[in-house]
Design a protein around this motif. Structure first.
Motif, PDB file in Angstrom:
ATOM      1  N   GLY A 222     -28.208   1.634  62.009  1.00 16.90           N
ATOM      2  CA  GLY A 222     -28.453   1.067  63.146  1.00 16.90           C
ATOM      3  C   GLY A 222     -29.139   0.922  63.461  1.00 16.90           C
ATOM      4  N   ALA A 223     -29.742   2.188  64.005  1.00 13.23           N
ATOM      5  CA  ALA A 223     -31.544   2.482  63.841  1.00 13.23           C
ATOM      6  C   ALA A 223     -32.198   1.082  62.754  1.00 13.23           C
ATOM      7  CB  ALA A 223     -32.051   3.920  64.303  1.00 13.23           C
ATOM      8  N   LEU A 224     -32.128   1.882  61.631  1.00 12.36           N
ATOM      9  CA  LEU A 224     -32.967   0.892  60.734  1.00 12.36           C
ATOM     10  C   LEU A 224     -32.768  -0.729  60.445  1.00 12.36           C
ATOM     11  CD1 LEU A 224     -32.344   3.275  57.818  1.00 12.36           C
ATOM     12  CD2 LEU A 224     -34.522   2.913  58.449  1.00 12.36           C
ATOM     13  N   ALA A 225     -31.032  -0.498  60.974  1.00  5.96           N
ATOM     14  CA  ALA A 225     -30.971  -2.758  60.906  1.00  5.96           C
ATOM     15  C   ALA A 225     -31.971  -2.406  62.222  1.00  5.96           C
ATOM     16  CB  ALA A 225     -29.686  -2.600  61.435  1.00  5.96           C
ATOM     17  N   ALA A 226     -31.366  -1.747  63.367  1.00  5.32           N
ATOM     18  CA  ALA A 226     -32.197  -2.577  64.444  1.00  5.32           C
ATOM     19  C   ALA A 226     -34.163  -2.306  64.321  1.00  5.32           C
ATOM     20  CB  ALA A 226     -31.770  -1.391  66.035  1.00  5.32           C
ATOM     21  N   GLY A 227     -34.305  -2.299  63.381  1.00  6.44           N
ATOM     22  CA  GLY A 227     -36.365  -2.059  63.105  1.00  6.44           C
ATOM     23  C   GLY A 227     -36.703  -1.170  63.419  1.00  6.44           C
ATOM     24  N   CYS A 228     -36.220   0.043  63.692  1.00 17.55           N
ATOM     25  CA  CYS A 228     -36.824   1.503  63.959  1.00 17.55           C
ATOM     26  C   CYS A 228     -37.916   2.025  62.880  1.00 17.55           C
ATOM     27  CB  CYS A 228     -35.603   2.818  63.913  1.00 17.55           C
ATOM     28  SG  CYS A 228     -36.336   4.337  64.455  1.00 17.55           S
ATOM     29  N   ARG A 229     -39.510   2.271  63.172  1.00 16.34           N
ATOM     30  CA  ARG A 229     -39.784   2.950  62.156  1.00 16.34           C
ATOM     31  C   ARG A 229     -40.697   3.181  61.988  1.00 16.34           C
ATOM     32  NH1 ARG A 229     -36.799   0.253  59.834  1.00 16.34           N
ATOM     33  NH2 ARG A 229     -37.374  -2.165  58.676  1.00 16.34           N
ATOM     34  N   PHE A 230     -40.013   4.186  63.525  1.00 19.23           N
ATOM     35  CA  PHE A 230     -40.624   5.882  64.272  1.00 19.23           C
ATOM     36  C   PHE A 230     -40.144   6.948  64.090  1.00 19.23           C
ATOM     37  CE2 PHE A 230     -42.493   9.462  66.374  1.00 19.23           C
ATOM     38  CZ  PHE A 230     -44.374   9.531  65.038  1.00 19.23           C
ATOM     39  N   PHE A 231     -39.710   7.863  63.590  1.00 24.13           N
ATOM     40  CA  PHE A 231     -38.781   8.950  63.988  1.00 24.13           C
ATOM     41  C   PHE A 231     -39.883  10.143  64.197  1.00 24.13           C
ATOM     42  CE2 PHE A 231     -35.993  12.299  64.240  1.00 24.13           C
ATOM     43  CZ  PHE A 231     -34.566  11.598  64.286  1.00 24.13           C
ATOM     44  N   ALA A 232     -39.794  10.360  65.619  1.00 23.78           N
ATOM     45  CA  ALA A 232     -40.214  12.025  65.196  1.00 23.78           C
ATOM     46  C   ALA A 232     -39.009  12.714  66.099  1.00 23.78           C
ATOM     47  CB  ALA A 232     -41.507  12.543  66.524  1.00 23.78           C
ATOM     48  N   GLY A 233     -39.010  14.510  65.569  1.00 21.44           N
ATOM     49  CA  GLY A 233     -37.640  14.665  65.922  1.00 21.44           C
ATOM     50  C   GLY A 233     -37.659  16.620  65.552  1.00 21.44           C
ATOM     51  N   TYR A 234     -37.713  17.227  66.284  1.00 21.37           N
ATOM     52  CA  TYR A 234     -37.126  19.097  66.387  1.00 21.37           C
ATOM     53  C   TYR A 234     -36.274  19.193  66.103  1.00 21.37           C
ATOM     54  CZ  TYR A 234     -38.600  23.644  66.762  1.00 21.37           C
ATOM     55  OH  TYR A 234     -38.755  24.838  67.223  1.00 21.37           O
ATOM     56  N   PRO A 235     -35.622  20.208  64.465  1.00 18.17           N
ATOM     57  CA  PRO A 235     -34.598  20.376  64.507  1.00 18.17           C
ATOM     58  C   PRO A 235     -33.455  21.603  65.018  1.00 18.17           C
ATOM     59  CG  PRO A 235     -36.595  21.644  62.683  1.00 18.17           C
ATOM     60  CD  PRO A 235     -37.057  20.788  64.099  1.00 18.17           C
ATOM     61  N   ILE A 236     -32.609  20.872  66.266  1.00 17.82           N
ATOM     62  CA  ILE A 236     -32.169  21.312  66.664  1.00 17.82           C
ATOM     63  C   ILE A 236     -30.052  21.283  66.405  1.00 17.82           C
ATOM     64  CG2 ILE A 236     -31.727  19.380  68.484  1.00 17.82           C
ATOM     65  CD1 ILE A 236     -30.938  21.189  71.045  1.00 17.82           C
ATOM     66  N   THR A 237     -29.329  22.536  66.270  1.00 21.30           N
ATOM     67  CA  THR A 237     -27.655  21.968  65.856  1.00 21.30           C
ATOM     68  C   THR A 237     -27.198  21.044  67.641  1.00 21.30           C
ATOM     69  OG1 THR A 237     -28.023  23.869  64.546  1.00 21.30           O
ATOM     70  CG2 THR A 237     -26.167  23.435  65.273  1.00 21.30           C
ATOM     71  N   PRO A 238     -26.790  20.235  67.022  1.00 25.67           N
ATOM     72  CA  PRO A 238     -26.439  19.970  66.556  1.00 25.67           C
ATOM     73  C   PRO A 238     -26.940  18.238  65.523  1.00 25.67           C
ATOM     74  CG  PRO A 238     -24.297  19.043  67.565  1.00 25.67           C
ATOM     75  CD  PRO A 238     -25.647  19.925  68.675  1.00 25.67           C
ATOM     76  N   ALA A 239     -27.823  18.285  65.832  1.00 25.66           N
ATOM     77  CA  ALA A 239     -28.828  16.741  65.768  1.00 25.66           C
ATOM     78  C   ALA A 239     -29.432  16.580  64.921  1.00 25.66           C
ATOM     79  CB  ALA A 239     -29.686  16.582  67.165  1.00 25.66           C
ATOM     80  N   THR A 240     -30.194  17.900  63.765  1.00 26.97           N
ATOM     81  CA  THR A 240     -30.465  17.949  62.813  1.00 26.97           C
ATOM     82  C   THR A 240     -29.779  16.802  61.002  1.00 26.97           C
ATOM     83  OG1 THR A 240     -30.760  20.563  63.531  1.00 26.97           O
ATOM     84  CG2 THR A 240     -32.194  19.613  61.691  1.00 26.97           C
ATOM     85  N   ASP A 241     -29.455  16.642  61.156  1.00 25.69           N
ATOM     86  CA  ASP A 241     -28.240  15.994  59.998  1.00 25.69           C
ATOM     87  C   ASP A 241     -29.499  14.813  60.191  1.00 25.69           C
ATOM     88  OD1 ASP A 241     -27.284  18.144  59.825  1.00 25.69           O
ATOM     89  OD2 ASP A 241     -25.412  16.989  59.074  1.00 25.69           O
ATOM     90  N   LEU A 242     -29.361  14.332  61.091  1.00 30.88           N
ATOM     91  CA  LEU A 242     -29.770  12.892  62.435  1.00 30.88           C
ATOM     92  C   LEU A 242     -31.473  12.440  61.473  1.00 30.88           C
ATOM     93  CD1 LEU A 242     -29.501   9.836  62.965  1.00 30.88           C
ATOM     94  CD2 LEU A 242     -29.803  10.493  65.499  1.00 30.88           C
ATOM     95  N   MET A 243     -31.940  13.633  61.869  1.00 32.86           N
ATOM     96  CA  MET A 243     -33.527  13.598  61.473  1.00 32.86           C
ATOM     97  C   MET A 243     -33.560  12.969  60.145  1.00 32.86           C
ATOM     98  SD  MET A 243     -36.209  16.596  62.647  1.00 32.86           S
ATOM     99  CE  MET A 243     -36.251  17.938  62.013  1.00 32.86           C
ATOM    100  N   GLU A 244     -32.898  14.586  59.394  1.00 37.40           N
ATOM    101  CA  GLU A 244     -33.198  14.258  57.847  1.00 37.40           C
ATOM    102  C   GLU A 244     -32.725  13.484  57.091  1.00 37.40           C
ATOM    103  OE1 GLU A 244     -31.810  19.333  57.191  1.00 37.40           O
ATOM    104  OE2 GLU A 244     -30.578  17.951  57.211  1.00 37.40           O
ATOM    105  N   PHE A 245     -31.124  12.692  57.654  1.00 36.23           N
ATOM    106  CA  PHE A 245     -31.013  11.671  57.199  1.00 36.23           C
ATOM    107  C   PHE A 245     -32.708  10.390  57.133  1.00 36.23           C
ATOM    108  CE2 PHE A 245     -29.621   7.568  56.501  1.00 36.23           C
ATOM    109  CZ  PHE A 245     -28.617   7.153  55.793  1.00 36.23           C
ATOM    110  N   MET A 246     -33.152   9.930  58.554  1.00 35.06           N
ATOM    111  CA  MET A 246     -34.107   9.563  58.229  1.00 35.06           C
ATOM    112  C   MET A 246     -35.198   9.995  57.796  1.00 35.06           C
ATOM    113  SD  MET A 246     -33.079   7.065  60.710  1.00 35.06           S
ATOM    114  CE  MET A 246     -34.235   6.003  61.841  1.00 35.06           C
ATOM    115  N   ALA A 247     -35.402  10.751  57.595  1.00 31.34           N
ATOM    116  CA  ALA A 247     -36.452  11.888  56.314  1.00 31.34           C
ATOM    117  C   ALA A 247     -36.928  11.644  54.550  1.00 31.34           C
ATOM    118  CB  ALA A 247     -36.846  13.441  56.597  1.00 31.34           C
ATOM    119  N   SER A 248     -35.007  11.005  54.872  1.00 24.16           N
ATOM    120  CA  SER A 248     -35.239  11.185  53.411  1.00 24.16           C
ATOM    121  C   SER A 248     -34.772   9.086  53.271  1.00 24.16           C
ATOM    122  CB  SER A 248     -33.523  11.156  53.533  1.00 24.16           C
ATOM    123  OG  SER A 248     -32.870  10.004  52.392  1.00 24.16           O
ATOM    124  N   GLU A 249     -34.633   8.001  54.363  1.00 25.01           N
ATOM    125  CA  GLU A 249     -34.572   6.788  53.871  1.00 25.01           C
ATOM    126  C   GLU A 249     -35.821   6.451  54.863  1.00 25.01           C
ATOM    127  OE1 GLU A 249     -32.783   5.467  52.141  1.00 25.01           O
ATOM    128  OE2 GLU A 249     -31.292   7.683  51.640  1.00 25.01           O
TER     129      GLU A 249
END
Lengths: 592, 283
Positions: free
Chosen positions: A210-237
């Motif tokens: 959804g973020a990619l579809a909305a034009g998101c082009r910057f993501f910053a985060g810090y590892p924390i359960t249970p949100a880390t998977d989102l950062m990892e997916f963004m890091a890849s895509e």
């Protein structure tokens, strides 16, 4: 015995591959044309500690993790001992008989599979999980070809291991076939043809897409359960789309980077969980004050401080609504299913960008990591709202915080000649210069809140801002938010079948509150049940406070249904409450 | 982005009157920074100055570039986000010793690790000015203030040595009372492709007037100092008799963060399509 609506629980020690077994098996079911809905809990430790992976699999849309367990898969004695009490009478136990000794064996049907022995005989001890998957595929009636496809796709990254993995899968399948030639009483029948186009994905992935579809082009985060998977997916895509992901040094840095990147023109987001959100609150106030669009995803978890990182809750509503210095307007959105995660994330970016506001998305530990089948996302119908850029007039100073009817002031992006301004965290005048005069603070406070009101009139024209269903004339209404929608829907189907009349409303956009829709919904009701995974009834208190007059005048009672054990609602819990409340209504003493 | 002509310093000042006390070192810093911008012929529409809280935090309001006056201690992450989002911008961050070395100190090693192309000016007056005179991380040991009536019991940081140890690719110190030299340091910092840390001694005339103290002790870094030698730079930073001004260290091979990022993107990107990404999840 259920056929085509089965709850399977895989239980064991963390590190035994419980989640792998579960994830591979549900994908085989999904790729065979069935609908899936998963639920998992796991310890925060990588190795050791108790973990379960549960999947409900059916031939029709699945909205909750279900109530009773029909099939228990256990790889160790503790997994069996802990969960066998939740297995229905006559339920199925699939287990490694080298390590598990079933007690109570006359209550359940036993399907021993010597997985480690089979894996050892293949000279592939690590393959025991796939032996189990193979046996489960056979016993549950899924096609072997689909299983093979899924293993190829999912485990294909380890190409050198693929032949071994496939061999283990086939060995488990064959063993079960030879030893148990007939189906257990509970099994699955995949449809002959898979007609509808579907996606199989997690809540994280839906938010990220959804973020990619909305034009998101910057993501910053810090590892924390249970949100880390989102950062990892963004890091890849995200880098593939020309964007950037930064793993920041802490949550405070992450959100300030997001604010900086958005100020410089990029739609930007961060994702965290409750403890991280509390660290970000000061900066959310800054985004509100300086009027910078940002999106913050909060994957809620249970408990204050460190609490229970791997358990679910809906306890951050107050924080999302109100936390921060003085009063900082923001928007809050709570998606209610994996599919909804995609579309509500687009709403979040649209509202952030158009109104130059921070938007908090409230997901939770049950919704974010779970796998659901959902209707293929339609990219063509997506409309994006952009921030309104200022038309600069030569010789006229640019008024960054110009007071307008809607409260929205056109913005410039650094690099625009003549558009220079200071994004200001101090109270400021229309030019953005610091100004502490009583008059200016009053005007600017009003201007910022005007955006919330403008949005209230605007966004509830969106088809997906609110979901309402059930018996419109019912005396009982269920008002809820977030991921409890699925269990409520299933409970209502049961309630209606049993002759109870119930209506339900779930706002997806919670801040601003859709007053018109809620007032209309509660009109004529006698009882509102508000189910929430928190102890205070946070949403219920908001509703009581906001609609006091109507509730009092019309003698409408608000009943909080609170659950705070770290687990999501089961449909039966909602259903029982509907029954209990219906009985209350029939009492003569209940106010008319 | 450079122009074909310099913007005169007076045209770089906004019409907001600085709130700084008469005689504050920050005036000298502002003059030096504007001089550097003018002499480098930078386009003010392509400059962003991010700041935190304190007297230094007001800096962006007084200049006609883009600015972001954020929250306490977060100038660096704000500036990092800006630079990543648009590497064509010249990005400066301005803090004081409280903002940059106390509440925001956690960001320093990471800005250095990233080597993000920001010029970071830490306006060091060794005291909290805006909150009226509390001790700061660079205050001398034993300093008596209203908040430390019996003298401070913490030892002062050595910001230059600290940033050298963090692997910063450009480390310098200037003095607001030497605006020519400071302007030159800031120019070099802006031109440096990477994270440039500049400690600027900028005395507070109201709460801790150190002009006389520093004027007796400051000396320019000797011309024979090899500024590519980090250990020699550390030795200078730890000298106690003299307080050295100038560029302690500059990595001639500095590779800025945004360049690394764009190289990474080039390596991985084919043609991006969201539809194709969705196909990965098709049943």
């Amino acid at each position: 015995m259920p056929i085509n609506d089965i709850v399977i629980r895989v239980a064991g020690e963390s590190g035994e591959g419980i989640v792998t077994i579960g994830e591979v098996f549900v994908r085989i079911a999904a790729f065979s044309g069935l609908e899936v809905y998963t639920f998992r809990t796991f310890p925060a430790e990588i190795l050791g500690g108790h973990v379960i992976f549960q999947a409900r699999i059916a031939d029709r849309p699945v909205l909750s993790q279900g109530d009773d367990i029909n099939v228990l898969v256990s790889l160790n004695q503790e997994g069996y001992d802990t969960h066998v009490s939740e297995l229905e009478a006559g339920g199925i136990v699939i287990y490694d008989d080298a390590v598990v000794t079933p007690r109570d064996s006359d209550r359940h049907l036993l399907y021993p599979i010597p997985v480690s022995q089979i894996a050892n005989s293949l000279n592939f001890p690590r393959g025991s999980n796939l032996v189990m998957v193979g046996a489960m595929v056979q016993l549950m009636g899924l096609p072997f070809e689909r299983a093979e496809q899924v293993v190829r796709r999912r485990l294909g990254r380890y190409a050198e291991m693929l032949p071994k993995n496939l061999e283990a899968l086939a060995a488990g399948y064959r063993y079960a076939q030879e030893r148990f030639p007939s189906h257990p009483p509970a099994y699955l029948v995949p449809p002959e043809q898979i007609a509808e186009e579907k996606l199989v994905l997690t809540g994280y992935q839906a938010i990220a897409l959804g973020a990619l579809a909305a034009g998101c082009r910057f993501f910053a985060g810090y590892p924390i359960t249970p949100a880390t998977d989102l950062m990892e997916f963004m890091a890849s895509e995200l880098p593939k789309a020309g964007g950037t992901v930064v793993q920041a040094e802490d949550e405070i840095a992450a959100i300030n980077m997001v604010i900086g990147a958005s100020f410089a023109g990029l739609p930007s987001m961060t994702a965290t969980s409750g403890p991280g959100l509390s660290l970000m609150i000061e900066a959310i106030g800054l985004a509100s004050m300086a009027e910078i669009p940002i999106v913050v995803v909060d994957v809620q978890r249970a408990g204050p401080a460190t609490g229970m990182p791997t358990k679910t809750a809906q306890g951050d509503l107050y924080m999302a609504f109100y936390a921060g210095a003085d009063e900082a307007p923001r928007f809050v959105i709570a998606p209610s299913s994996v599919e909804d995660c995609f579309y509500q994330t687009i709403n979040a970016f649209n509202m952030a960008e158009l109104y130059q506001m921070p938007v908090i998305i409230l997901s939770d530990q049950a919704l974010a990591p779970r796998v659901e089948t959902c209707t293929f996302f339609n990219l063509e119908n997506i409309r994006l709202w952009k921030r309104q850029l200022a038309e600069l007039k030569p010789g006229q100073p640019f008024e960054r915080y110009k007071i307008t009817h809607s409260g929205v002031s056109p913005i410039t992006i650094p690099g625009t000649p003549g558009g220079q301004y200071v994004a200001e965290g101090l109270e400021h005048n229309e030019q953005g210069h610091p100004d502490y005069s009583p008059e200016m603070h009053r005007l600017m406070t009003k201007k910022r809140w005007n955006k919330v009101n403008a949005a209230r009139h605007h966004v509830f024209g969106l088809e997906n801002a609110v979901e309402e269903w059930g018996d419109q004339d019912a005396a009982i209404g269920i008002l809820g938010w977030g991921s409890s929608l699925g269990p409520v829907k299933e409970a209502m189907v049961r309630a209606q079948a049993a002759g109870y009349r119930v209506a339900a409303l779930f706002p997806k956009i919670l801040f601003p509150m859709p007053d018109v829709r809620i007032r209309r919904f509660i009109r004529g009701r006698r009882i509102l049940i508000i189910p929430e995974l928190n102890s205070l009834g946070q949403f219920a208190r908001v509703i009581e406070h906001r609609y006091t007059r109507q509730l009092v005048q019309d003698s409408i009672s608000v009943i909080s249904l609170n659950k705070y054990d770290g687990l999501p609602f089961r449909p039966v819990e909602i259903f029982e409450e509907i029954k209990r409340v219906s009985a209350l209504l029939t009492r003569r003493t209940w106010p008319r | 982005m450079t122009l074909d002509h310099p913007v005169p310093i007076k045209d770089l000042k906004s019409d907001v009157k600085p709130i700084w006390c008469p005689g504050c070192g920050d005036y000298g810093v502002m003059h030096a920074v504007l001089k550097a911008i003018s002499e480098l012929q930078l386009d003010p529409a392509h400059i962003v100055i991010a700041s935190g809280i304190g007297c230094s935090g007001r800096f962006p309001a007084f200049v006609k570039t883009y600015g972001f006056h954020g929250i306490h201690g977060r100038a660096l992450p704000l500036a990092t986000g800006v630079k990543i989002a648009n590497p064509n911008l010249t990005v400066l961050a301005v803090s004081g010793d409280g903002d940059g070395l106390s509440i925001g100190a956690g960001h320093l090693p990471h800005a250095a690790r990233r080597n993000v192309d920001i010029t970071y000016l830490v306006l060091d007056n060794a005291v909290y000015g805006l909150t009226k005179g509390q001790p700061s991380p660079t205050s001398a040991w034993g300093m008596k203030t209203k908040a430390s009536p019996y003298g401070t019991v913490e030892h002062p940081l050595n910001p230059v040595a600290m940033m050298l140890a963090c692997g910063t690719t450009f480390v310098a110190r200037g003095f607001s009372a030497r605006p020519q030299e400071l302007a030159e340091i800031v120019k070099q910092g802006i031109l440096h492709p990477g994270f440039a840390f500049i400690e600027i001694i900028s005395p507070c005339v109201t709460f801790l007037d150190t002009y006389a103290f520093y004027k007796q002790r400051v000396v320019s870094i000797p011309e024979n100092h090899d500024r590519t030698d980090r250990m020699a730079a550390l030795a200078l930073a730890f000298e106690t008799e003299k307080i050295h001004l100038g560029i302690f260290y500059q990595d001639p091979d500095s590779h800025p963060h945004h360049t690394t990022l764009s190289e990474m993107r080039q390596k991985i990107s084919g043609s991006y399509s969201l539809q194709a990404l969705l196909e990965r999840f098709r049943r």
